[in-house]
Design a protein around this motif. Structure first.
Motif, mmCIF file in Angstrom:
data_model
loop_
_atom_site.group_PDB
_atom_site.id
_atom_site.type_symbol
_atom_site.label_atom_id
_atom_site.label_comp_id
_atom_site.label_asym_id
_atom_site.label_seq_id
_atom_site.Cartn_x
_atom_site.Cartn_y
_atom_site.Cartn_z
ATOM 1 N N THR A 170 3.021 3.967 -7.200
ATOM 2 C CA THR A 170 2.719 2.791 -6.564
ATOM 3 C C THR A 170 1.250 2.006 -7.051
ATOM 4 O O THR A 170 1.311 0.786 -7.285
ATOM 5 C CB THR A 170 2.633 2.945 -4.974
ATOM 6 N N GLU A 171 0.439 2.977 -7.176
ATOM 7 C CA GLU A 171 -0.944 2.357 -7.900
ATOM 8 C C GLU A 171 -0.657 1.611 -9.087
ATOM 9 O O GLU A 171 -1.524 0.659 -9.492
ATOM 10 C CB GLU A 171 -2.066 3.397 -7.646
ATOM 11 N N ARG A 196 10.899 1.306 -3.090
ATOM 12 C CA ARG A 196 9.853 2.374 -2.662
ATOM 13 C C ARG A 196 10.122 2.389 -0.966
ATOM 14 O O ARG A 196 9.802 3.110 -0.401
ATOM 15 C CB ARG A 196 8.635 1.770 -3.109
ATOM 16 N N GLU A 197 10.442 1.237 -0.226
ATOM 17 C CA GLU A 197 10.361 1.083 0.989
ATOM 18 C C GLU A 197 11.552 1.463 1.755
ATOM 19 O O GLU A 197 12.021 1.226 2.883
ATOM 20 C CB GLU A 197 9.572 -0.202 1.381
ATOM 21 N N TRP A 236 13.670 6.616 -8.986
ATOM 22 C CA TRP A 236 12.358 6.468 -9.353
ATOM 23 C C TRP A 236 12.185 5.897 -10.752
ATOM 24 O O TRP A 236 13.066 5.825 -11.663
ATOM 25 C CB TRP A 236 11.802 7.963 -9.394
ATOM 26 N N ALA A 245 3.478 14.648 -3.536
ATOM 27 C CA ALA A 245 3.389 13.336 -2.851
ATOM 28 C C ALA A 245 2.340 12.399 -3.373
ATOM 29 O O ALA A 245 2.364 11.198 -3.462
ATOM 30 C CB ALA A 245 2.527 13.639 -1.419
ATOM 31 N N ARG A 246 1.449 13.094 -4.314
ATOM 32 C CA ARG A 246 0.563 12.290 -5.067
ATOM 33 C C ARG A 246 1.273 11.297 -6.327
ATOM 34 O O ARG A 246 0.716 10.550 -6.751
ATOM 35 C CB ARG A 246 -0.668 13.019 -5.547
ATOM 36 N N LEU A 253 4.027 9.683 -5.850
ATOM 37 C CA LEU A 253 4.319 8.392 -5.115
ATOM 38 C C LEU A 253 3.517 7.326 -5.087
ATOM 39 O O LEU A 253 3.320 6.189 -5.857
ATOM 40 C CB LEU A 253 4.869 8.719 -3.681
ATOM 41 N N THR A 254 2.014 8.005 -5.027
ATOM 42 C CA THR A 254 0.993 7.026 -4.824
ATOM 43 C C THR A 254 0.754 6.691 -6.381
ATOM 44 O O THR A 254 0.108 5.589 -6.502
ATOM 45 C CB THR A 254 -0.293 8.162 -4.487
ATOM 46 N N ARG A 255 0.807 7.724 -7.212
ATOM 47 C CA ARG A 255 0.556 7.185 -8.620
ATOM 48 C C ARG A 255 1.597 6.114 -9.035
ATOM 49 O O ARG A 255 1.224 5.182 -9.631
ATOM 50 C CB ARG A 255 0.729 8.545 -9.512
ATOM 51 N N THR A 282 8.539 15.567 0.100
ATOM 52 C CA THR A 282 8.023 15.647 -1.175
ATOM 53 C C THR A 282 7.683 17.111 -1.771
ATOM 54 O O THR A 282 6.970 17.142 -2.673
ATOM 55 C CB THR A 282 6.577 14.830 -1.244
#
Length: 298
Positions: free
Chosen positions: A213-214, A223-224, A271, A206-207, A209-211, A187
């Motif tokens: 996903t959430e 994603r996986e 993405w 990296a955040r 990806l979290t953004r 990342t």
């Protein structure tokens, strides 16, 4: 040798949709448009096929909506990789076939073919005297824009951080006089001095990806997959006259003429979003980037 380059924080300014089925390999901004080049990886869950999908393409994309305005494929025998604008034409490279193309920036008609030695991963033009080419190693080739289609570099340099080579350099962009590169399977974006090859800074996305996903906008299959990694940096250095710039994101010259401000975007393979970001680095006068000449040649 010096210590390791600092890690800089970033702020998300905006996010816009993009085609999450695009395996983004190259990403840049020109002519008020995003240009995206893609590879031919089969989508997750797709039944095995005897030949790869014909999805290696060059695309014109509307920045605000992600709508694909035009798309041209280059054939399933080629794995599309990075792309850039060089003067008034687009250039796109491939992974292992040493095939490369030039395109008309409006119609995307293929206007020429060229080649180079080794693998092709990323390509970027500094707007002046250097076209940079990555091949997945720690080495960057520098071509001259007047004859880059010969594929013959005028020099090469190794990218290092505290003296250690940084390998897997992928998609490239020239940002405010620096060469920026995605490091494949991470990342991380590294900011490189294009004369010395020394990494002068880094960003960890990296955040993002979290953004995604959430927010529930990113399908679990992509994603996986392990392939949907960060890969795509686009830069608008600004400085162009724009009637609405003063009311939006522009600045004013002393003469009062509104001009566009610099903008920076990132995205990745498969993405669903493009993110506009700003970088918290007080040592860089981002507003002055429009006046910078390109760098990279002695």
């Amino acid at each position: 040798m010096g210590g390791r380059a600092p890690l800089f924080n970033f702020t998300v300014v905006a996010e816009t949709p993009t085609d999450e089925d695009a395996f983004t390999q190259g990403f840049f901004y020109a002519n008020d448009t995003f240009y995206i080049s893609t590879g031919n990886v089969p989508l997750p869950g797709t039944p095995p096929a005897s030949t790869p999908p014909d999805t290696s393409s060059m695309r014109r994309v509307e920045p605000s909506t992600g709508k694909v305005l035009r798309k041209v494929t280059v054939g399933s025998s080629h794995f599309g990789e990075g792309s850039t604008l060089v003067h008034d034409e687009l250039a796109m490279i491939s992974w292992r076939t040493q095939a490369a193309w030039t395109f008309d920036p409006v119609s995307l008609a293929i206007t020429g073919n060229w080649s180079y030695e080794g693998e092709g991963w990323g390509i970027a033009w500094d707007g002046d005297e250097a076209v940079y080419l990555s091949n997945g190693s720690s080495t960057i080739q520098v071509l001259h824009p007047s004859n880059y289609t010969t594929g013959v570099p005028v020099r090469t340099f190794e990218v290092t951080n505290a003296g250690m080579p940084i390998r897997r350099l992928n998609e490239l962009e020239v940002v405010c006089g620096e060469l920026w590169a995605n490091v494949w399977l991470t990342t991380v974006i590294v900011r490189i001095d294009p004369v010395t090859g020394r990494v002068v800074g880094a960003l960890d996305m990296a955040r993002l990806l979290t953004r995604m996903t959430e927010a529930g906008v990113w399908g679990a299959d992509k994603r996986e997959s392990g392939s949907a990694v960060l890969n795509g940096i686009a830069w608008d250095r600004g400085g162009r006259p724009a009637a609405a710039a003063a009311a939006t994101n522009g600045t004013e010259h002393s003469g009062g003429a509104a001009v566009t401000a610099p903008r920076l975007w990132v995205t990745g393979k498969w993405w669903p979003r493009v993110f506009e970001i700003t970088v918290d680095d007080p040592a860089v006068d981002w507003g002055a980037c429009a006046a910078l000449k390109g760098a990279g040649l002695p």
